[in-house]
Design a protein around this motif. Structure first.
Motif, PDB file in Angstrom:
ATOM      1  N   GLY A  20       0.823  -1.214   0.000  1.00 35.29           N
ATOM      2  CA  GLY A  20       0.000   0.000   0.000  1.00 35.29           C
ATOM      3  C   GLY A  20       0.848   1.251   0.000  1.00 35.29           C
ATOM      4  O   GLY A  20       2.032   1.220  -0.354  1.00 35.29           O
ATOM      5  N   GLY A  21       0.222   2.337   0.425  1.00 32.52           N
ATOM      6  CA  GLY A  21       0.839   3.655   0.328  1.00 32.52           C
ATOM      7  C   GLY A  21       2.150   3.795   1.090  1.00 32.52           C
ATOM      8  O   GLY A  21       3.027   4.554   0.678  1.00 32.52           O
ATOM      9  N   TRP A 258       4.846   8.761 -11.426  1.00 32.78           N
ATOM     10  CA  TRP A 258       3.452   9.070 -11.764  1.00 32.78           C
ATOM     11  C   TRP A 258       3.421  10.344 -12.601  1.00 32.78           C
ATOM     12  O   TRP A 258       3.104  11.414 -12.113  1.00 32.78           O
ATOM     13  N   ARG A 305      -7.496  -1.223  -2.060  1.00 32.86           N
ATOM     14  CA  ARG A 305      -7.716  -2.412  -1.249  1.00 32.86           C
ATOM     15  C   ARG A 305      -9.224  -2.529  -1.075  1.00 32.86           C
ATOM     16  O   ARG A 305      -9.912  -1.519  -0.880  1.00 32.86           O
ATOM     17  N   LYS A 310     -12.162   1.468   2.874  1.00 33.68           N
ATOM     18  CA  LYS A 310     -12.165   2.174   1.592  1.00 33.68           C
ATOM     19  C   LYS A 310     -13.573   2.482   1.087  1.00 33.68           C
ATOM     20  O   LYS A 310     -13.738   3.141   0.059  1.00 33.68           O
ATOM     21  N   PHE A 360      -3.372  -7.534  -7.866  1.00 36.08           N
ATOM     22  CA  PHE A 360      -2.497  -6.366  -7.698  1.00 36.08           C
ATOM     23  C   PHE A 360      -1.730  -6.174  -8.990  1.00 36.08           C
ATOM     24  O   PHE A 360      -1.038  -7.075  -9.433  1.00 36.08           O
ATOM     25  N   GLU A 362       0.549  -3.164 -10.936  1.00 39.39           N
ATOM     26  CA  GLU A 362       1.116  -1.808 -11.061  1.00 39.39           C
ATOM     27  C   GLU A 362       0.725  -1.224 -12.423  1.00 39.39           C
ATOM     28  O   GLU A 362       0.289  -0.077 -12.515  1.00 39.39           O
ATOM     29  N   GLY A 385      -4.041   9.061   1.686  1.00 39.70           N
ATOM     30  CA  GLY A 385      -4.556   8.604   0.394  1.00 39.70           C
ATOM     31  C   GLY A 385      -3.607   9.073  -0.689  1.00 39.70           C
ATOM     32  O   GLY A 385      -3.180  10.232  -0.688  1.00 39.70           O
TER      33      GLY A 385
HETATM   34  P1  ADP Z   1      -3.569   2.409   1.317  1.00 34.41           P
HETATM   35  O1  ADP Z   1      -2.125   2.583   1.643  1.00 34.41           O
HETATM   36  O2  ADP Z   1      -4.490   2.644   2.474  1.00 34.41           O
HETATM   37  O3  ADP Z   1      -3.878   1.115   0.627  1.00 34.41           O
HETATM   38  P2  ADP Z   1      -3.195   4.666  -0.491  1.00 34.41           P
HETATM   39  O4  ADP Z   1      -4.127   5.372  -1.417  1.00 34.41           O
HETATM   40  O5  ADP Z   1      -2.433   5.514   0.467  1.00 34.41           O
HETATM   41  O6  ADP Z   1      -4.005   3.540   0.270  1.00 34.41           O
HETATM   42  O7  ADP Z   1      -2.116   3.884  -1.348  1.00 34.41           O
HETATM   43  C1  ADP Z   1      -2.445   2.790  -2.092  1.00 34.41           C
HETATM   44  C2  ADP Z   1      -1.291   2.490  -3.014  1.00 34.41           C
HETATM   45  O8  ADP Z   1      -1.376   1.124  -3.402  1.00 34.41           O
HETATM   46  C3  ADP Z   1      -1.348   3.284  -4.283  1.00 34.41           C
HETATM   47  O9  ADP Z   1      -0.053   3.417  -4.822  1.00 34.41           O
HETATM   48  C4  ADP Z   1      -2.208   2.380  -5.173  1.00 34.41           C
HETATM   49  O10 ADP Z   1      -2.033   2.648  -6.529  1.00 34.41           O
HETATM   50  C5  ADP Z   1      -1.713   1.034  -4.782  1.00 34.41           C
HETATM   51  N1  ADP Z   1      -2.678  -0.040  -4.958  1.00 34.41           N
HETATM   52  C6  ADP Z   1      -3.713  -0.380  -4.151  1.00 34.41           C
HETATM   53  N2  ADP Z   1      -4.341  -1.487  -4.622  1.00 34.41           N
HETATM   54  C7  ADP Z   1      -3.690  -1.831  -5.752  1.00 34.41           C
HETATM   55  C8  ADP Z   1      -3.846  -2.894  -6.703  1.00 34.41           C
HETATM   56  N3  ADP Z   1      -4.813  -3.806  -6.588  1.00 34.41           N
HETATM   57  N4  ADP Z   1      -2.974  -2.958  -7.730  1.00 34.41           N
HETATM   58  C9  ADP Z   1      -1.995  -2.026  -7.855  1.00 34.41           C
HETATM   59  N5  ADP Z   1      -1.792  -1.020  -6.997  1.00 34.41           N
HETATM   60  C10 ADP Z   1      -2.623  -0.917  -5.960  1.00 34.41           C
END
Ligand code: ADP
Length: 486
Positions: A20-21, A258, A305, A310, A360, A362, A385
């Motif tokens: 995650g983030g 990005w 997620r 969420k 997942f 990217e 976020g």
């Molecule tokens: P959190 O850390 O609470 O999951 P954030 O928005 O802070 O939420 O960050 C989420 C990160 O994880 C972002 O970079 C997002 O693009 C990535 N992400 C979440 N789910 C997926 C997924 N299924 N596939 C690719 N990237 C994901």
């Protein structure tokens, strides 16, 4: 003033290991700190995924007598942007199939206390006079519960550097049985309300919040929210008490990773000066997810997620009504089984209108940010976020619930904010499916006014979300903790 040395301890860092983030922050913030003269080194556990990508390294320390822990080694290598990386290699704890916190079936690893206890212990050794390294940090920067014991260990160590702990999500706390305190080599006296005890258990996060010299979190609004019962997860009292040592700073984004003008994941690059590529990306995304190739039907994107936090349950509830507006839905994510199933079922019931990829990716996350017309993020709570920041940079206005960092980073579109050029998305108050639906309707209403929509997208794409500003704010916190003038 001598260069400030910071040990940045984290349980995930992109692109080596990411759930995650936090992983994005752990890569981008140290880079931004180094760019302003802070000597930041990153410490991360040697999971399978990390070891596989660590092509060149050298063993810089061996820890074979830390009471209660198996032997481990410290490897030094380099991350992107030449950031010094320290990898804690302990195969019996970290090298296994599955994720950093859970096994392949989604259950927490039974020995997580030991796994992240070791990470914390080693970080504290590196931050004390017992460190075997020549490089001695002036300060240790901890992140979330997995590193929450660092400030506690430092508190009881000789020649210890001060520490800060950053809260990326207060909902995850690292709660373990009381006996863990002794197993991990902490003095029994710290199992107290003035210490690591939390409602009769031991809490890694509480330990960090109690013993760290300063607490940070990832948006100013979330810093206020966590001092109250609704979003304080039982820690609001401590956080309120420590409010003078609590700072909220909005995360930035990695503007190279990005960047729609230079994003190799996309069918076609585009920029605010030339948006033609956006339509091409929409077309490619529709094709990839089996959606009807209609350029004029608004396409809503989701990357998330799939969890209660969420708020996707609200979106899934109104998804059939969205198809009638009409609108299309492209979802990517994984998490709670019932939400995954609903998303899949919807994509089968509404072929051509709803697409769902469970997993997942990217690649696809970038393609959704670029190919969707708007991005939906109805989080019940959201420390900062990142996706709403990415979506703005990609000219994909976000539709968000007014909470946490979403309130701090999105400006609701009204006639006034559209006129003064600050509007950058759509926000709703009151966490109900109906309120979300109304916000989406508002967004779609504007979408069909091409001139205003273009102005909105332009506002989004010209906002500055670089890490530079936040890195300066972190440096100010470091200096304050160290008693230095800015
Ligand atoms: P959190 O850390 O609470 O999951 P954030 O928005 O802070 O939420 O960050 C989420 C990160 O994880 C972002 O970079 C997002 O693009 C990535 N992400 C979440 N789910 C997926 C997924 N299924 N596939 C690719 N990237 C994901």
């Amino acid at each position: 003033m001598a260069e400030l040395k910071v040990l940045f301890a984290t349980s995930e860092v992109a692109p080596l290991i990411k759930t995650g983030g936090l992983a994005d922050v752990s890569a981008a913030l140290p880079a931004a700190l180094r760019a302003i003269g802070v000597d930041a080194h990153v410490l991360v556990p040697g999971y399978n995924q990390v070891m596989a990508q660590l092509t060149q390294h050298e063993v810089v320390a061996v820890f074979d007598n830390l009471p209660g822990f198996p032997s481990s080694r410290l490897l030094s290598g380099k991350m992107a942007h030449n950031i010094p990386l320290l990898v804690l290699d302990c195969p019996s704890l970290y090298q296994r199939d599955g994720g950093p916190y859970q096994d392949v079936t989604g259950h927490d690893w039974a020995d997580n206390a030991l796994r992240f206890g070791l990470l914390s212990k080693v970080a504290s050794v590196l931050g004390s006079s017992a460190s075997p390294l020549d490089w001695h940090p002036d300060l240790v920067h901890c992140n979330d519960w997995q590193t929450g014991l660092i400030p506690a260990y430092l508190h009881f160590a000789q020649g210890a550097a001060p520490s800060i702990i950053a809260i990326h999500n207060l909902a995850f706390q690292g709660i373990f049985p009381p006996a863990t305190v002794l197993q991990l080599g902490l003095p029994p006296s710290c199992f107290s309300i003035n210490g690591v005890e939390f409602y009769g258990s031991m809490s890694f996060l509480k330990a960090g919040l109690y013993y760290a010299d300063h607490i940070t979190t990832v948006s100013p609004n979330y810093a206020r929210e966590i001092q109250q019962a609704e979003l304080g997860f039982g820690l609001q009292g401590l956080l309120f008490e420590r409010r003078d040592s609590l700072t909220g700073m909005l995360n930035g984004i990695d503007t190279e990773e990005w960047n729609p003008a230079d994003d190799h994941h996309l069918a076609m690059q585009y920029s605010v000066a030339d948006m033609t590529g956006k339509a091409t990306n929409k077309q490619a995304l529709q094709k990839k997810l089996g959606l009807n190739p209609d350029p004029d039907v608004p396409l809503l994107g989701v990357v998330s997620r799939f969890t209660h936090q969420k708020g996707l349950d609200l979106l899934l509830e109104i998804a059939p009504r969205l198809t009638e507006l009409p609108a299309q839905l492209a979802m990517l994510g994984s998490g709670e089984a019932h939400m995954q199933k609903t998303a899949r079922d919807l994509s089968h019931r509404y072929p051509g209108k709803i697409g769902a990829v469970i997993g997942f990716s990217e690649d696809l996350s970038h393609q959704i940010e670029a190919g969707a017309d708007m991005f939906v993020m109805p989080s019940r709570f959201e420390p900062c976020g990142l996706n709403q920041l990415y979506s703005q940079r990609y000219g994909t206005p976000p539709i968000v619930h007014a909470t946490g960092g979403l309130s701090d980073s999105v400006v609701d579109c009204t006639p006034a904010t559209l006129k003064d050029g600050t509007a950058s998305g759509f926000m709703f108050d009151g966490m109900t499916a109906e309120n979300l639906f109304i916000a989406i309707q508002r967004a779609i209403g504007l979408y069909h006014d091409k001139i205003k929509w273009k102005a909105l997208c332009k506002n989004c794409m010209t906002k500055n979300f670089s890490w530079h500003h936040s890195a300066e704010a972190y440096l100010a916190v470091y200096r304050k903790v160290l008693g230095q003038q800015g």
